[in-house]
Design a protein around this motif. Structure first.
Motif, PDB file in Angstrom:
ATOM      1  N   THR A  24      29.151  35.161  50.742  1.00 43.07           N
ATOM      2  CA  THR A  24      29.522  33.546  50.485  1.00 43.07           C
ATOM      3  C   THR A  24      29.301  32.930  51.576  1.00 43.07           C
ATOM      4  O   THR A  24      29.426  33.505  52.842  1.00 43.07           O
ATOM      5  CB  THR A  24      30.822  33.472  49.960  1.00 43.07           C
ATOM      6  OG1 THR A  24      31.714  34.267  50.776  1.00 43.07           O
ATOM      7  CG2 THR A  24      30.920  34.104  48.412  1.00 43.07           C
ATOM      8  N   ASP A  85      42.664  26.291  45.884  1.00 42.35           N
ATOM      9  CA  ASP A  85      43.233  27.417  45.427  1.00 42.35           C
ATOM     10  C   ASP A  85      42.427  28.587  45.651  1.00 42.35           C
ATOM     11  O   ASP A  85      41.093  28.498  45.760  1.00 42.35           O
ATOM     12  CB  ASP A  85      43.255  27.391  43.716  1.00 42.35           C
ATOM     13  CG  ASP A  85      44.267  28.191  43.129  1.00 42.35           C
ATOM     14  OD1 ASP A  85      43.869  29.527  43.358  1.00 42.35           O
ATOM     15  OD2 ASP A  85      45.009  27.773  42.489  1.00 42.35           O
ATOM     16  N   ASP A  86      43.033  29.508  46.332  1.00 47.77           N
ATOM     17  CA  ASP A  86      42.157  31.052  46.736  1.00 47.77           C
ATOM     18  C   ASP A  86      41.325  31.490  45.658  1.00 47.77           C
ATOM     19  O   ASP A  86      40.305  31.808  45.984  1.00 47.77           O
ATOM     20  CB  ASP A  86      43.117  32.019  47.161  1.00 47.77           C
ATOM     21  CG  ASP A  86      44.004  31.701  48.595  1.00 47.77           C
ATOM     22  OD1 ASP A  86      43.529  30.545  49.194  1.00 47.77           O
ATOM     23  OD2 ASP A  86      45.058  32.176  48.600  1.00 47.77           O
ATOM     24  N   ALA A  87      41.675  31.287  44.300  1.00 54.34           N
ATOM     25  CA  ALA A  87      41.022  31.922  43.219  1.00 54.34           C
ATOM     26  C   ALA A  87      39.410  31.298  43.144  1.00 54.34           C
ATOM     27  O   ALA A  87      38.555  31.768  42.530  1.00 54.34           O
ATOM     28  CB  ALA A  87      41.515  31.846  41.908  1.00 54.34           C
ATOM     29  N   LEU A  88      39.503  29.993  43.621  1.00 54.09           N
ATOM     30  CA  LEU A  88      38.196  29.308  43.747  1.00 54.09           C
ATOM     31  C   LEU A  88      36.790  29.684  44.626  1.00 54.09           C
ATOM     32  O   LEU A  88      35.792  29.329  44.488  1.00 54.09           O
ATOM     33  CB  LEU A  88      38.386  27.862  44.110  1.00 54.09           C
ATOM     34  CG  LEU A  88      39.180  26.969  43.053  1.00 54.09           C
ATOM     35  CD1 LEU A  88      39.564  25.605  43.466  1.00 54.09           C
ATOM     36  CD2 LEU A  88      38.148  26.814  41.857  1.00 54.09           C
ATOM     37  N   HIS A  89      37.251  30.580  45.455  1.00 58.34           N
ATOM     38  CA  HIS A  89      36.411  31.248  46.399  1.00 58.34           C
ATOM     39  C   HIS A  89      35.226  31.911  45.922  1.00 58.34           C
ATOM     40  O   HIS A  89      35.442  32.746  44.950  1.00 58.34           O
ATOM     41  CB  HIS A  89      37.091  32.271  47.463  1.00 58.34           C
ATOM     42  CG  HIS A  89      36.048  32.845  48.172  1.00 58.34           C
ATOM     43  ND1 HIS A  89      35.485  32.328  49.325  1.00 58.34           N
ATOM     44  CD2 HIS A  89      35.528  34.324  48.218  1.00 58.34           C
ATOM     45  CE1 HIS A  89      34.714  33.165  50.020  1.00 58.34           C
ATOM     46  NE2 HIS A  89      34.690  34.309  49.321  1.00 58.34           N
ATOM     47  N   SER A  91      32.991  30.429  43.874  1.00 59.64           N
ATOM     48  CA  SER A  91      32.743  29.607  42.472  1.00 59.64           C
ATOM     49  C   SER A  91      31.210  29.300  42.393  1.00 59.64           C
ATOM     50  O   SER A  91      30.912  28.572  43.500  1.00 59.64           O
ATOM     51  CB  SER A  91      33.530  28.558  42.262  1.00 59.64           C
ATOM     52  OG  SER A  91      35.002  28.954  41.990  1.00 59.64           O
ATOM     53  N   ALA A 213      42.246  31.370  36.290  1.00 58.48           N
ATOM     54  CA  ALA A 213      41.590  31.455  37.486  1.00 58.48           C
ATOM     55  C   ALA A 213      40.435  32.420  36.962  1.00 58.48           C
ATOM     56  O   ALA A 213      39.448  32.987  37.711  1.00 58.48           O
ATOM     57  CB  ALA A 213      42.439  32.395  38.145  1.00 58.48           C
ATOM     58  N   VAL A 216      36.854  31.204  37.064  1.00 57.05           N
ATOM     59  CA  VAL A 216      36.219  30.678  38.407  1.00 57.05           C
ATOM     60  C   VAL A 216      35.979  31.955  39.489  1.00 57.05           C
ATOM     61  O   VAL A 216      36.380  32.827  38.990  1.00 57.05           O
ATOM     62  CB  VAL A 216      37.106  29.548  39.042  1.00 57.05           C
ATOM     63  CG1 VAL A 216      37.261  28.152  38.084  1.00 57.05           C
ATOM     64  CG2 VAL A 216      38.360  30.143  39.400  1.00 57.05           C
ATOM     65  N   GLY A 217      35.506  31.705  40.596  1.00 60.60           N
ATOM     66  CA  GLY A 217      35.596  32.578  41.694  1.00 60.60           C
ATOM     67  C   GLY A 217      34.480  33.325  41.700  1.00 60.60           C
ATOM     68  O   GLY A 217      33.552  33.391  40.617  1.00 60.60           O
ATOM     69  N   LEU A 218      34.001  34.162  42.503  1.00 64.27           N
ATOM     70  CA  LEU A 218      32.855  34.919  42.828  1.00 64.27           C
ATOM     71  C   LEU A 218      32.768  36.031  41.791  1.00 64.27           C
ATOM     72  O   LEU A 218      31.670  36.081  41.202  1.00 64.27           O
ATOM     73  CB  LEU A 218      33.034  35.763  43.942  1.00 64.27           C
ATOM     74  CG  LEU A 218      31.548  36.437  44.410  1.00 64.27           C
ATOM     75  CD1 LEU A 218      30.552  35.551  44.483  1.00 64.27           C
ATOM     76  CD2 LEU A 218      31.939  37.023  45.724  1.00 64.27           C
ATOM     77  N   ASN A 220      33.353  35.976  38.700  1.00 63.51           N
ATOM     78  CA  ASN A 220      32.896  35.204  37.318  1.00 63.51           C
ATOM     79  C   ASN A 220      31.700  34.435  37.418  1.00 63.51           C
ATOM     80  O   ASN A 220      31.553  33.698  36.509  1.00 63.51           O
ATOM     81  CB  ASN A 220      34.172  34.679  36.775  1.00 63.51           C
ATOM     82  CG  ASN A 220      35.633  35.656  36.745  1.00 63.51           C
ATOM     83  OD1 ASN A 220      35.427  36.380  35.979  1.00 63.51           O
ATOM     84  ND2 ASN A 220      36.606  35.147  37.640  1.00 63.51           N
TER      85      ASN A 220
END
Length: 260
Positions: A24, A85-89, A91, A213, A216-218, A220
């Motif tokens: 990323t 939000d860390d979970a967005l990394h 996305s 969560a 989103v994120g890598l 998903n």
């Protein structure tokens, strides 16, 4: 009119771009408000000059993304919202559009009037997020506009391409993306820089938006970078001495490089 402007914090194009171990974009380097988003901020400010309305700047990103909001506030925007939000990394565009749409709903109590965006981010350069956000919000979209006029509840603008120009018309509420031909973004004044320090900025998590969560994120993402290769170092150019055959040598060089 209350306007929401979506902006992005991107790596400085003048610096060396690289990727992290999970392929990323490395955002732990110098960044800034995406240049193309400055035109959307400027257009929003022009539409609300004279106290007629409010401009809210919205961004998604790591902690440093607050700098993008800061720049917009210094330009004159009224307030900012940072989805952190860390979970967005990692996305991708569909996930980003989902979070933006939910944040816009929360900002506007479900009744957006006008959403403005830039043409595309200068790092991803996909240009599809504005259309995705409009679809999720159920709004008409007028994208890639080089001019923008709003009269009553009518939106009108010109879209230019290589072959022709066309006039786009729709009604409010709407989402509009603008190009770098629409205006000249202002530089923050000293007064604007000082005033920005007192303007409100809210930080929201995915939970605040009601977004799972798992959406989103890598892990998903529908798309991901599998491998990358660093740009090779610049090599010294070839010098051709023109002894009357410079044109021929140039043509041979371009032909060999398959440029002609």
């Amino acid at each position: 009119m209350n306007i929401v402007v979506c902006v992005k914090y991107v790596p400085d194009a003048q610096g060396d771009r690289t990727f992290t171990e999970d392929n990323t974009t490395d955002r732990a380097i110098d960044g800034l408000l995406s240049e193309l988003d400055e035109y959307a901020v400027e257009e929003a400010l022009k539409l609300t000059e004279g106290g007629d309305g409010e401009v809210t700047v919205l961004t998604i990103g790591p902690a440093d993304a607050a700098e993008a909001i800061k720049k917009a506030l210094q330009m004159g925007a009224h307030k900012g919202v940072h989805v952190l939000d860390d979970a967005l990394h990692g996305s991708d565009a569909p996930a980003t559009s989902l979070v933006l749409a939910e944040a816009i709903k929360k900002i506007t109590d479900g009744k957006p009037e006008l959403v403005l965006t830039g043409l595309a981010s200068t790092d991803g350069t996909m240009g599809v997020v504005p259309a995705m956000v409009a679809e999720r919000l159920g709004l008409p979209q007028a994208t890639q506009l080089s001019t923008l006029e709003i009269s009553g509840d009518q939106v009108k603008g010109r879209r230019d391409n290589d072959a022709a120009s066309e006039t786009i018309e729709t009604s409010l509420p709407a989402l509009v993306s603008v190009t770098d031909q629409i205006n000249e973004p202002r530089y923050p004044s000293f007064k604007g820089i000082m005033a920005a320090k007192k303007k409100p900025v809210e930080t929201w998590s995915l939970a605040d938006l009601g977004v799972d969560a798992g959406q989103v994120g890598l892990a998903n993402a529908w798309t991901a970078v599998e491998t990358f290769t660093a740009r090779p170092p610049r090599e010294q150019g070839e010098i051709v001495t023109d002894e009357g055959d410079g044109g021929t040598k140039l043509a041979e060089f371009l032909s060999k490089a398959k440029l002609i």
